[in-house]
Design a protein around this motif. Structure first.
Motif, short mmCIF file in Angstrom:
data_model
loop_
_atom_site.label_atom_id
_atom_site.label_comp_id
_atom_site.label_asym_id
_atom_site.label_seq_id
_atom_site.Cartn_x
_atom_site.Cartn_y
_atom_site.Cartn_z
N UNK A 1 0.84 -1.19 0.00
CA UNK A 1 0.00 0.00 0.00
C UNK A 1 0.88 1.25 0.00
N UNK A 2 0.43 2.28 -0.65
CA UNK A 2 1.17 3.54 -0.72
C UNK A 2 1.11 4.24 0.64
N UNK A 3 2.24 4.82 1.04
CA UNK A 3 2.31 5.48 2.35
C UNK A 3 1.17 6.47 2.56
N UNK A 4 0.91 7.31 1.54
CA UNK A 4 -0.09 8.36 1.71
C UNK A 4 -1.48 7.77 1.90
N UNK A 14 -4.23 11.69 14.51
CA UNK A 14 -3.03 10.85 14.52
C UNK A 14 -2.09 11.16 13.35
N UNK A 15 -2.63 11.74 12.29
CA UNK A 15 -1.82 11.95 11.08
C UNK A 15 -0.59 12.82 11.31
N UNK A 16 -0.66 13.88 12.14
CA UNK A 16 0.54 14.71 12.31
C UNK A 16 1.74 13.98 12.90
N UNK A 17 1.51 12.83 13.54
CA UNK A 17 2.62 12.09 14.12
C UNK A 17 3.34 11.22 13.09
N UNK A 18 2.72 11.03 11.94
CA UNK A 18 3.26 10.13 10.93
C UNK A 18 4.19 10.89 9.99
N UNK A 19 5.32 10.31 9.72
CA UNK A 19 6.27 10.86 8.75
C UNK A 19 6.24 10.02 7.48
N UNK A 20 6.95 10.48 6.48
CA UNK A 20 7.09 9.70 5.26
C UNK A 20 8.51 9.14 5.19
N UNK A 73 6.62 -3.71 3.99
CA UNK A 73 5.99 -4.21 5.20
C UNK A 73 4.47 -4.20 5.08
N UNK A 74 3.92 -3.12 4.55
CA UNK A 74 2.46 -3.02 4.48
C UNK A 74 1.86 -4.03 3.51
N UNK A 75 2.58 -4.37 2.48
CA UNK A 75 2.09 -5.38 1.55
C UNK A 75 1.90 -6.71 2.27
N UNK A 84 1.29 -0.42 8.91
CA UNK A 84 2.46 0.18 9.56
C UNK A 84 2.66 1.60 9.06
N UNK A 85 3.14 2.46 9.95
CA UNK A 85 3.50 3.83 9.59
C UNK A 85 4.84 4.14 10.23
N UNK A 86 5.54 5.14 9.69
CA UNK A 86 6.81 5.53 10.29
C UNK A 86 6.62 6.81 11.09
#
Length: 578
Positions: A1-4, A14-20, A73-75, A84-86
Motif C-alpha cells: 500500500x502507498x504510504x499516503x 493521529x496523522x501529524x505524528x506520521x512521517x514519510x 511491510x504493508x504489503x 504500519x506507519x513511520x
C-alpha cells in the motif's frame, strides 16, 4: 500500500505524528549496520527465540540484507489485518497505544548509528520492525497487542508522566546524535533522574508501561527453566539477546500481574525477566490489571485518581455523557457515592466520543460542574425521561424548575434548553440558576452565567485523555531536532556502496575494484564495519588481511573488541556463553 493512502486512512488527530519514509536517505553504511545486526541477531536467536520469530520476519516483509521499506511491510501486514506507519523517535505513550488499538504498528524512521550497534538509546527501525512485527503472525499475540492498545489509551497519566516522556525523548535524541555535547547529555540525564526519583506513587499509565516492558518489550515465553524469547527489546539487541540467557545474572520469574511492581531502567541490562506460559496467558494478565483501572471501576475513587493526576481525563456518566477536562473536585455522600464533579479550565462535553455542538473548550473555557445521582421521586435516571414526563414533574422549557437530588443538592433556575440524543436527555441548560449542596453551600451562582447540567445517575468510567480526540488534541508532535542530521563522509559512503554492488554482482571484481577496496582500507583504517562488509566478498588473501586488521582494531580499541570478534567469528557469542 502507498504510504499516503495509509496516512489518509488514519483519524485526523493521529496523522501529524506520521512521517514519510524517504528511503534514499538511508546511507550505504546504514544498510551495512542493518545487515550486520540482522545477520548476527538471526544467528543468535535461531534456537533462543520463539519459533514464530524467523517465520514472522519473512511474513512481515523484513529481509536480512536491506532495511525494509514501509511499502514492503504493508504489503505483507495487510494479509494479517495490520498496517504500519513511520514516526520520528518516541511519540506520546497514549498516541502509541491508540495506533496499536487500531492495529497500526509504528515504526521508528531512523536507523541506529554504527556507534550503537549493540544497543540504541533511541527507537530505531531495527527494534520497531524486526522486534515487534514478527509475532503479529501469531493470532493470539496479535489480539493481545491490539487489546493492550485499547487498554493503554485509557490509562490515567499524571502531569509528571508527560514530563518524563519529554525528558526521555530529549535524552534519546541527544545520545544518538554524534554532535551532542557531554554537558547537554549530562543535563538531560539529570533531569530524567529527577523525574524518575519522584516520591509520587506510580500512575495507572506508569504501571501499564511496566507491564508492557516486561511482556511486549522484554518478555520470555515457556517456563522459568525452559523459555524462549519473544520481547521486541531483546529480539532487536545483540547484547541483551545473549545476556538474558545467563540464568546466573538474570533471574527468571513466572509472569503475574505483580510484574507491575517492578520498575525498570532503560540504561542497563535487566536483572530479572518474566516468563509467560502463552499468548493467552499474556491476555489474562492484561485483563486482570485492566479490572483495577479507573475506566473499568468508575465512581468517586476513580475521580479522585483523576484529580491527583492533574492531567486531562474523561468521566463518563451512565447516561453516556462524557466530561473531559482537568478534574479538581468531587463531592461524596456519607457512603462514598460521588454526588458532584467539577473541572478547572477548558472542558469538553461529548457523547459517544463526539463533542456536543456548542459545548467544546471555547464555551466551557473556565471549567464545568454538575451533580451526579438520582432525583427525588424519579424512578429512573433523569436522562431516560421523555419531555412529556419531565413536564409532569414541572420541568418545562421556558419555565422555572427545581431539581432535588437524593444527595441534597438542588438545582433551581429557568430551563432554557434540553439537549437530547438517542432518545435521552444529556444536557439541561438553565439561566438565572443557583446550585446548592445539602449544607447550603453555593456550587453555582447566577452571576457566573448559564448553567449546563449533565444528566446521569453515576460515573461508570474515568480514563485518561479526551472523549473526542478530533475536536481536542492534547498531544502535539515534537519537532524533529536539528542536531540529528550529521554530515556524512561521501567518500566513505561510496566505499560502502561499492562493497554492496560487488556483493550483488553489480560491479566487476577486476583490478579496478580491488584497487578501490585497498584504497578504502588505507583511507579508513578504523572503519571496522567496512571491513566486516568486505569479508562477504573478499578473496582469500584479502580476507586474511581483514582478519588481521579487525583483530588489531579490537586490541587497540576495547569498545570495538566484541564487535570485531563477532565480525571475524559469528559463533563468537556462543563460544563465550559456553
Amino acid at each position: 500500500m502507498v504510504q499516503q493512502d495509509i496516512i489518509d486512512s488514519l483519524p485526523a488527530h493521529l496523522r501529524p505524528f506520521v512521517k514519510k519514509q524517504e528511503y534514499g536517505r538511508y546511507t550505504p553504511r546504514d544498510q551495512a549496520v542493518w545487515r550486520f545486526v540482522m545477520k548476527h541477531l538471526t544467528l543468535q536467536l535461531a534456537d533462543s527465540a520463539h519459533p514464530v520469530y524467523l517465520d514472522g520476519l519473512a511474513r512481515t516483509g523484513i529481509a536480512l540484507d536491506h532495511i525494509p521499506s514501509i511499502e514492503e511491510m504493508n504489503e505483507c501486514l495487510a494479509q494479517l489485518g495490520w498496517r504500519a506507519v513511520v514516526v520520528d523517535g518516541f511519540i506520546p505513550p497514549a498516541i502509541f497505544m491508540e495506533f496499536q488499538a487500531l492495529k497500526v504498528l509504528v515504526i521508528a524512521l531512523d536507523m541506529r548509528s554504527v556507534e550503537h550497534v549493540f544497543y540504541t538509546p533511541a527507537p530505531d527501525i531495527v527494534h520497531e520492525s524486526a522486534g515487534h512485527a514478527p509475532f503479529i503472525v501469531d493470532i493470539d499475540y496479535s489480539e493481545f497487542l491490539q487489546r493492550f492498545g485499547e487498554v493503554g489509551m485509557k490509562a490515567v497519566a499524571t502531569r509528571e508522566d508527560l514530563e518524563q516522556y519529554e525528558a526521555i525523548r530529549r535524552l534519546s535524541i541527544l545520545k544518538e546524535c554524534s554532535s551532542s555535547s557531554e554537558q547537554e547529555i549530562a543535563d538531560a540525564e539529570a533531569e530524567l533522574e529527577r523525574l524518575a526519583n519522584s516520591e509520587q506513587p506510580p500512575s495507572e499509565a506508569a504501571l501499564l508501561t511496566r507491564l508492557h516492558w516486561w511482556t511486549v518489550e522484554y518478555g520470555l515465553v515457556g517456563e522459568p527453566e525452559d523459555y524462549r524469547i519473544f520481547g521486541a527489546g531483546i529480539l532487536s539487541s545483540l547484547g541483551e539477546s545473549r545476556h538474558c540467557l545467563n540464568d546466573k545474572a538474570v533471574q527468571k520469574l513466572p509472569l503475574t500481574v505483580d510484574a507491575v511492581k517492578t520498575p525498570y531502567d532503560i540504561t542497563r541490562e535487566q536483572p530479572q525477566l518474566f516468563v509467560t506460559k502463552s499468548c493467552k496467558h499474556l491476555s489474562q494478565v492484561l485483563e486482570e490489571f485492566a479490572e483495577s483501572m479507573c475506566f473499568k471501576r468508575g465512581g468517586a475513587a476513580s475521580l479522585r485518581t483523576a484529580i491527583a493526576a492533574a492531567s486531562i481525563c474523561t468521566a463518563r456518566y451512565d447516561s453516556g455523557m462524557q466530561v473531559s477536562g482537568v478534574f479538581s473536585e468531587v463531592l461524596c455522600d456519607a457512603v462514598g457515592n460521588a454526588t458532584y464533579l467539577r473541572t478547572t479550565g477548558p472542558t469538553q462535553l461529548a457523547y459517544g466520543d463526539s463533542e456536543i455542538f456548542g459545548h467544546g473548550v471555547a464555551y466551557h473555557g473556565e471549567g464545568f460542574g454538575s451533580p451526579i445521582g438520582h432525583i427525588k421521586d424519579f424512578s429512573r435516571c433523569l436522562s431516560e425521561y421523555t419531555i412529556d414526563e419531565l413536564a409532569a414533574h414541572n420541568i418545562e422549557i421556558g419555565k422555572l424548575a427545581r431539581l432535588e437530588y437524593l444527595s441534597g443538592i438542588t438545582v433551581e433556575g429557568k430551563l432554557e434548553q434540553v439537549f437530547r440524543q438517542n432518545q435521552r436527555n444529556l444536557i439541561l441548560s438553565f439561566s438565572d440558576c443557583t446550585v446548592r449542596d445539602l449544607a447550603g453551600n453555593v456550587l453555582f451562582d447566577p452571576a457566573w452565567g448559564n448553567y449546563d447540567l449533565a444528566a446521569g445517575s453515576a460515573i461508570e468510567s474515568v480514563y485518561g485523555g479526551v472523549a473526542d480526540r478530533t475536536a481536542l488534541q492534547l498531544y502535539k508532535p515534537t519537532p524533529r531536532t536539528e542536531t540529528l542530521s550529521t554530515k556524512q563522509d561521501e567518500q566513505l559512503m561510496a566505499c560502502y556502496a561499492l562493497v554492496d554492488q560487488l556483493r550483488n554482482g553489480e560491479s566487476s571484481e577486476g583490478p579496478d575494484a580491488q584497487e578501490a577496496l585497498n584504497a578504502a582500507l588505507a583511507n579508513y583504517p578504523e572503519e571496522w564495519l567496512l571491513r566486516a562488509e568486505m569479508l562477504d566478498i573478499a578473496s582469500d588473501s584479502l580476507r586474511k588481511r581483514l582478519y588481521i586488521e579487525l583483530r588489531e582494531l579490537g586490541d587497540t580499541h576495547p569498545s570495538l573488541r566484541e564487535l570485531t570478534a563477532l565480525a571475524i567469528d559469528p559463533e563468537y557469542p556462543f563460544a563465550q556463553s559456553a
